[in-house]
Design a protein around this motif. Structure first.
Motif, PDB file in Angstrom:
ATOM      1  N   LEU A 158      -5.282  -3.492  35.315  1.00  0.00           N
ATOM      2  CA  LEU A 158      -3.866  -3.122  35.432  1.00  0.00           C
ATOM      3  C   LEU A 158      -3.117  -4.073  36.362  1.00  0.00           C
ATOM      4  CD1 LEU A 158      -4.119   0.788  35.647  1.00  0.00           C
ATOM      5  CD2 LEU A 158      -3.214  -0.563  33.742  1.00  0.00           C
ATOM      6  N   THR A 159      -3.749  -4.465  37.450  1.00  0.00           N
ATOM      7  CA  THR A 159      -3.100  -5.364  38.404  1.00  0.00           C
ATOM      8  C   THR A 159      -2.828  -6.728  37.781  1.00  0.00           C
ATOM      9  OG1 THR A 159      -4.194  -4.243  40.258  1.00  0.00           O
ATOM     10  CG2 THR A 159      -3.280  -6.420  40.678  1.00  0.00           C
ATOM     11  N   LEU A 160      -3.814  -7.276  37.080  1.00  0.00           N
ATOM     12  CA  LEU A 160      -3.620  -8.575  36.425  1.00  0.00           C
ATOM     13  C   LEU A 160      -2.585  -8.468  35.304  1.00  0.00           C
ATOM     14  CD1 LEU A 160      -7.303  -9.883  36.277  1.00  0.00           C
ATOM     15  CD2 LEU A 160      -5.473 -10.675  37.778  1.00  0.00           C
ATOM     16  N   GLY A 161      -2.588  -7.368  34.581  1.00  0.00           N
ATOM     17  CA  GLY A 161      -1.584  -7.162  33.547  1.00  0.00           C
ATOM     18  C   GLY A 161      -0.179  -7.129  34.129  1.00  0.00           C
ATOM     19  N   THR A 162      -0.031  -6.446  35.266  1.00  0.00           N
ATOM     20  CA  THR A 162       1.273  -6.401  35.937  1.00  0.00           C
ATOM     21  C   THR A 162       1.702  -7.782  36.394  1.00  0.00           C
ATOM     22  OG1 THR A 162       0.816  -4.138  36.708  1.00  0.00           O
ATOM     23  CG2 THR A 162       2.552  -5.362  37.848  1.00  0.00           C
ATOM     24  N   GLN A 163       0.740  -8.562  36.899  1.00  0.00           N
ATOM     25  CA  GLN A 163       1.064  -9.913  37.354  1.00  0.00           C
ATOM     26  C   GLN A 163       1.506 -10.800  36.201  1.00  0.00           C
ATOM     27  OE1 GLN A 163       2.374 -12.363  39.497  1.00  0.00           O
ATOM     28  NE2 GLN A 163       1.129 -10.991  40.767  1.00  0.00           N
ATOM     29  N   ILE A 164       0.935 -10.609  35.023  1.00  0.00           N
ATOM     30  CA  ILE A 164       1.371 -11.370  33.847  1.00  0.00           C
ATOM     31  C   ILE A 164       2.852 -11.131  33.583  1.00  0.00           C
ATOM     32  CG2 ILE A 164       1.135 -11.572  31.332  1.00  0.00           C
ATOM     33  CD1 ILE A 164      -1.858 -10.968  31.717  1.00  0.00           C
ATOM     34  N   VAL A 165       3.265  -9.864  33.642  1.00  0.00           N
ATOM     35  CA  VAL A 165       4.669  -9.508  33.397  1.00  0.00           C
ATOM     36  C   VAL A 165       5.576 -10.132  34.455  1.00  0.00           C
ATOM     37  CG1 VAL A 165       6.309  -7.597  33.260  1.00  0.00           C
ATOM     38  CG2 VAL A 165       4.048  -7.372  32.216  1.00  0.00           C
ATOM     39  N   LEU A 166       5.198  -9.997  35.728  1.00  0.00           N
ATOM     40  CA  LEU A 166       6.035 -10.509  36.813  1.00  0.00           C
ATOM     41  C   LEU A 166       6.143 -12.035  36.761  1.00  0.00           C
ATOM     42  CD1 LEU A 166       4.763  -8.273  39.776  1.00  0.00           C
ATOM     43  CD2 LEU A 166       6.916  -8.052  38.517  1.00  0.00           C
ATOM     44  N   SER A 167       5.009 -12.703  36.557  1.00  0.00           N
ATOM     45  CA  SER A 167       5.033 -14.168  36.526  1.00  0.00           C
ATOM     46  C   SER A 167       5.771 -14.694  35.300  1.00  0.00           C
ATOM     47  CB  SER A 167       3.600 -14.711  36.552  1.00  0.00           C
ATOM     48  OG  SER A 167       2.951 -14.351  37.744  1.00  0.00           O
ATOM     49  N   ALA A 168       5.622 -14.016  34.170  1.00  0.00           N
ATOM     50  CA  ALA A 168       6.351 -14.424  32.965  1.00  0.00           C
ATOM     51  C   ALA A 168       7.852 -14.288  33.180  1.00  0.00           C
ATOM     52  CB  ALA A 168       5.892 -13.591  31.775  1.00  0.00           C
ATOM     53  N   ALA A 169       8.268 -13.212  33.855  1.00  0.00           N
ATOM     54  CA  ALA A 169       9.694 -13.018  34.146  1.00  0.00           C
ATOM     55  C   ALA A 169      10.209 -14.129  35.067  1.00  0.00           C
ATOM     56  CB  ALA A 169       9.918 -11.651  34.782  1.00  0.00           C
ATOM     57  N   MET A 170       9.413 -14.469  36.092  1.00  0.00           N
ATOM     58  CA  MET A 170       9.817 -15.547  37.003  1.00  0.00           C
ATOM     59  C   MET A 170       9.951 -16.876  36.260  1.00  0.00           C
ATOM     60  SD  MET A 170      10.280 -14.642  40.225  1.00  0.00           S
ATOM     61  CE  MET A 170       9.991 -16.177  41.110  1.00  0.00           C
ATOM     62  N   LEU A 171       9.008 -17.141  35.357  1.00  0.00           N
ATOM     63  CA  LEU A 171       8.978 -18.430  34.680  1.00  0.00           C
ATOM     64  C   LEU A 171      10.031 -18.548  33.589  1.00  0.00           C
ATOM     65  CD1 LEU A 171       7.573 -21.173  34.259  1.00  0.00           C
ATOM     66  CD2 LEU A 171       5.998 -20.029  32.685  1.00  0.00           C
ATOM     67  N   PHE A 172      10.077 -17.570  32.698  1.00  0.00           N
ATOM     68  CA  PHE A 172      10.912 -17.694  31.501  1.00  0.00           C
ATOM     69  C   PHE A 172      12.377 -17.323  31.738  1.00  0.00           C
ATOM     70  CE2 PHE A 172       6.608 -16.932  29.637  1.00  0.00           C
ATOM     71  CZ  PHE A 172       6.439 -18.219  29.152  1.00  0.00           C
ATOM     72  N   PHE A 173      12.648 -16.498  32.773  1.00  0.00           N
ATOM     73  CA  PHE A 173      14.035 -16.141  33.087  1.00  0.00           C
ATOM     74  C   PHE A 173      14.563 -16.900  34.299  1.00  0.00           C
ATOM     75  CE2 PHE A 173      12.444 -12.313  30.864  1.00  0.00           C
ATOM     76  CZ  PHE A 173      13.337 -12.301  29.809  1.00  0.00           C
ATOM     77  N   GLY A 174      13.710 -17.747  34.889  1.00  0.00           N
ATOM     78  CA  GLY A 174      14.150 -18.565  36.018  1.00  0.00           C
ATOM     79  C   GLY A 174      14.675 -17.759  37.178  1.00  0.00           C
ATOM     80  N   LEU A 175      14.046 -16.605  37.481  1.00  0.00           N
ATOM     81  CA  LEU A 175      14.570 -15.712  38.518  1.00  0.00           C
ATOM     82  C   LEU A 175      14.585 -16.391  39.888  1.00  0.00           C
ATOM     83  CD1 LEU A 175      12.865 -12.330  37.519  1.00  0.00           C
ATOM     84  CD2 LEU A 175      15.148 -13.180  36.925  1.00  0.00           C
ATOM     85  N   GLY A 176      13.593 -17.238  40.158  1.00  0.00           N
ATOM     86  CA  GLY A 176      13.562 -17.913  41.450  1.00  0.00           C
ATOM     87  C   GLY A 176      14.606 -18.993  41.604  1.00  0.00           C
ATOM     88  N   ASN A 177      15.248 -19.378  40.516  1.00  0.00           N
ATOM     89  CA  ASN A 177      16.259 -20.438  40.556  1.00  0.00           C
ATOM     90  C   ASN A 177      17.685 -19.906  40.545  1.00  0.00           C
ATOM     91  OD1 ASN A 177      14.224 -22.467  40.423  1.00  0.00           O
ATOM     92  ND2 ASN A 177      14.095 -22.167  38.201  1.00  0.00           N
ATOM     93  N   LEU A 178      17.845 -18.584  40.612  1.00  0.00           N
ATOM     94  CA  LEU A 178      19.184 -18.007  40.651  1.00  0.00           C
ATOM     95  C   LEU A 178      19.899 -18.397  41.947  1.00  0.00           C
ATOM     96  CD1 LEU A 178      18.456 -14.410  39.286  1.00  0.00           C
ATOM     97  CD2 LEU A 178      19.544 -16.308  38.074  1.00  0.00           C
ATOM     98  N   PRO A 179      21.230 -18.329  41.964  1.00  0.00           N
ATOM     99  CA  PRO A 179      21.959 -18.675  43.199  1.00  0.00           C
ATOM    100  C   PRO A 179      21.528 -17.791  44.364  1.00  0.00           C
ATOM    101  CG  PRO A 179      23.454 -18.524  41.323  1.00  0.00           C
ATOM    102  CD  PRO A 179      22.131 -18.010  40.854  1.00  0.00           C
ATOM    103  N   GLU A 180      21.608 -18.342  45.561  1.00  0.00           N
ATOM    104  CA  GLU A 180      21.258 -17.591  46.757  1.00  0.00           C
ATOM    105  C   GLU A 180      22.220 -16.412  46.941  1.00  0.00           C
ATOM    106  OE1 GLU A 180      18.746 -17.772  48.446  1.00  0.00           O
ATOM    107  OE2 GLU A 180      17.995 -19.815  48.608  1.00  0.00           O
ATOM    108  N   PRO A 181      21.713 -15.296  47.487  1.00  0.00           N
ATOM    109  CA  PRO A 181      20.346 -15.076  47.977  1.00  0.00           C
ATOM    110  C   PRO A 181      19.414 -14.500  46.909  1.00  0.00           C
ATOM    111  CG  PRO A 181      21.678 -13.209  48.596  1.00  0.00           C
ATOM    112  CD  PRO A 181      22.593 -14.145  47.810  1.00  0.00           C
ATOM    113  N   PHE A 182      19.897 -14.412  45.655  1.00  0.00           N
ATOM    114  CA  PHE A 182      19.125 -13.705  44.628  1.00  0.00           C
ATOM    115  C   PHE A 182      17.828 -14.433  44.273  1.00  0.00           C
ATOM    116  CE2 PHE A 182      23.646 -12.681  43.949  1.00  0.00           C
ATOM    117  CZ  PHE A 182      23.588 -11.319  44.178  1.00  0.00           C
ATOM    118  N   GLY A 183      17.904 -15.775  44.129  1.00  0.00           N
ATOM    119  CA  GLY A 183      16.704 -16.521  43.789  1.00  0.00           C
ATOM    120  C   GLY A 183      15.609 -16.346  44.825  1.00  0.00           C
TER     121      GLY A 183
END
Length: 413
Positions: A288-313
């Motif tokens: 379950l933990t690895l499955g959750t990490q797949i979802v979170l990392s995919a969201a970070m990668l494909f939606f570019g969440l870490g690259n959003l304008p500050e402070p959101f990114g």
């Protein structure tokens, strides 16, 4: 008193503090280095800054190699002798690192440091096992881990303070002082916990037979492989967390405080696991933990969440980073237990082999990831996603193997 032995004069609180300090040698030797990496880069590798995070994995590589031999050595020559020998190697490596004038010499010194640090890591577990069993052993381990989890929270800040009053070489002086204090404490207060008549001769044949037995068991083999992948995620994260704070989010100055916050929050993973493991089981929690990490990392990668304008990114990155450390607390211990469960008859040697193989391979996987950092999150998120997805698929495979073995056992009875 922590033991019925008449020669054991140490109280429970002091015993827990000493064992936690021996454990903390590893965390202090990695996390305190994070604050020194920019200065080391400027002094030793200004033209190749991407190689500097290898300082972390070089230590871990040496730690894994040392882990392979430390358990059997302590069974043959006694616990304290191996602590002393490991500390001597650790201090020698630290002095060499302090004197380093090149990154290559620094990396060699860190491997030697890691070899020495394997002594406190493995022997601490053996000492607890010598003195306690069952629920009392579990209680002592939980107290030790509660103290141990605080070290990553404060080590980067401690490193930053040391660097501000001296320079990056001052970090290595603090490592020497830390090790000497631990040695004096062990020498003065801790008696030898393995009697001479209980020691077992060191035989390389036993190690080789243990390796063959471990990797012939599909459950153990799969557990070690997933543990290697999970540790690769952790090591890659440690290698890149300071460069990401610095180069992606321009928060190098406040990095120790943010890292301390991440470590403190992530410390809750041990409590979460204790509450969930009885109800869900180790295998399900890991899956379950690895499955959750797949979802979170995919969201970070494909939606570019870490690259959003500050402070959101930065906010999304911080949440994801916390999830990676929480993942380590929920996954690594359970995978170790899954791997050890069928190996009770060779538990000591198996612990050394499993720890060494997974640590060394994880360091080899994480090092190229750290070397290819290009000043953005893409490499780290892609790597975490790939490693978590592979681990998840292997856990599904492990579940099928366990179910098949269960059916065979029921049929045979």
């Amino acid at each position: 008193m922590p033991s019925d032995r008449p020669d054991f004069a140490m109280g429970r609180s002091e015993f827990v503090a000493l064992i936690a300090m021996l454990f903390a040698t590893i965390a202090f030797s990695t996390d305190a280095m994070l604050a020194a990496l920019p200065q080391i880069t400027a002094d030793l590798a200004p033209m190749t800054p991407e190689r500097v995070p290898l300082i972390l994995t070089a230590f871990i590589f040496g730690l894994g190699l040392g882990t392979f031999f430390t358990g059997p050595l302590s069974d043959a020559y006694g616990r304290k002798n191996v602590v002393y020998g490991g500390a001597a190697l650790y201090i020698a490596g630290t002095v060499l690192a302090w004197a380093s004038q090149s990154l290559e010499l620094m990396l060699a010194a860190r491997v030697l440091q890691g070899l020495g640090a394997a002594g406190p890591r493995i022997v601490s577990l053996a000492i607890i096992r010598d003195l306690f069993s069952g629920r009392e052993m579990a209680r002592i381990m939980s107290f030790v881990m509660m103290v141990f989890v605080l070290v990553p929270a404060f080590a980067p800040s401690m490193g930053a303070v040391i660097v501000s009053f001296s320079n990056w070489r001052g970090i290595f002086v603090s490592f020497i002082v830390f090790s000497i204090v631990s040695l004096i404490w062990v020498g003065m207060r801790l008696p030898e916990t393995l009697a001479v008549e209980d020691r077992r001769p060191l035989r390389l044949g036993l190690l080789w037979s243990a390796v063959k037995e471990i990797f012939s068991n599909p459950v153990v083999r799969l557990s070690i492989t997933v543990q290697t992948l999970a540790m690769s995620i952790m090591f890659a994260t440690l290698m890149l967390v300071q460069p990401v704070f610095d180069q992606v989010y321009d928060r190098a100055g406040s990095f120790p405080l943010w890292f301390g916050l991440i470590a403190l929050i992530s410390g809750a993973s041990s409590l979460m696991n204790a509450l969930l493991v009885v109800r869900l089981g180790m295998q399900r929690i890991v899956t379950l933990t690895l499955g959750t990490q797949i979802v979170l990392s995919a969201a970070m990668l494909f939606f570019g969440l870490g690259n959003l304008p500050e402070p959101f990114g930065f906010g999304f990155f911080l949440i994801w980073e916390i999830s990676l450390f929480l993942q380590a607390g929920l996954v690594l211990g359970n995978l170790s237990a899954l791997a050890m469960e069928p190996m009770g008859h060779i538990a000591g040697i198996a612990a050394s082999v499993i720890g060494a193989v997974s640590t060394v391979l994880a360091a080899l996987i994480a090092s190229p990831i750290g070397l290819r950092f290009e000043g953005n999150l893409d490499l780290l998120t892609t790597s975490v996603l790939a490693l978590a997805a592979t681990g998840f698929l292997l856990m599904l495979r492990l579940g099928r193997v366990v179910n098949k073995q269960s059916v065979v056992r029921k049929t045979s009875t």
